[in-house]
Design a protein around this motif. Structure first.
Motif: not given
Length: 179
Positions: A79-81, A150-155
């Protein structure tokens, strides 16, 4: 920038809590308080929460398909964040939808967050979780040859770092990266 876009960004910014003025736990709580309930619970057949080596939390999402019938492809998701905010819960609906629409087992990783856990804690957790999935592929019903990160942003950063660590530490490589 277009005036309409600028106006929308001002509204979004005004509605978002000033997390930059908060401690990590306060910021996480403020962001979590804004979450909407997950509405796509039925996108997957089932989920399973586990703790893997080192106490790293993961949530496994099984699509509506018997994963034991044949090894399925899988995605290890980070996950991102900003390495501070978000967690497995914040991305639960997204992981359910990803599992459903890609027909993959999704393993979401609850890596340690800053500032309580300094770098490289998140990267080490991301790598350890990926290695755990590879080592337990048979039990999970997944094909270790069709395992993506896979990941979004920081992920997304963690997914890329995981692939680099796999290369540097001579461990099995992910089949793909989705950043």
């Amino acid at each position: 920038m277009d005036d309409g876009v600028s106006a929308m960004l001002r509204i979004l910014d005004a509605e978002f809590p000033a997390v930059e003025k908060m401690t990590g736990p306060e910021a996480r709580a403020a962001v979590a308080a804004r979450r909407r309930p997950v509405t796509n619970l039925d996108d997957v057949q089932r989920t399973e929460d586990r703790a893997v080596e080192g106490g790293i939390g993961i949530r496994i999402y099984y699509p509506h398909h018997d994963a034991r019938a044949c090894p399925m492809p899988a995605v290890v998701f980070y996950h991102g964040g900003g390495f501070v905010l978000c967690d497995i819960e914040s991305h639960d609906g997204f992981c359910r939808a990803m599992s459903r629409h890609t027909h993959t087992v999704v393993v979401s990783v609850d890596y340690r967050l800053a500032p309580e856990s300094a770098a490289p804690a998140a990267a080490e957790d991301a790598f350890a979780a990926f290695c755990w999935v590879v080592a337990h592929a048979g039990v999970l019903g997944v094909d270790p040859q069709r395992l993506a990160v896979a990941g979004d942003s920081a992920g997304g950063n963690l997914a890329a770092v995981t692939a680099i660590l796999c290369r540097e530490r001579a461990t099995p490589m992910p089949a793909a990266q989705i950043l």
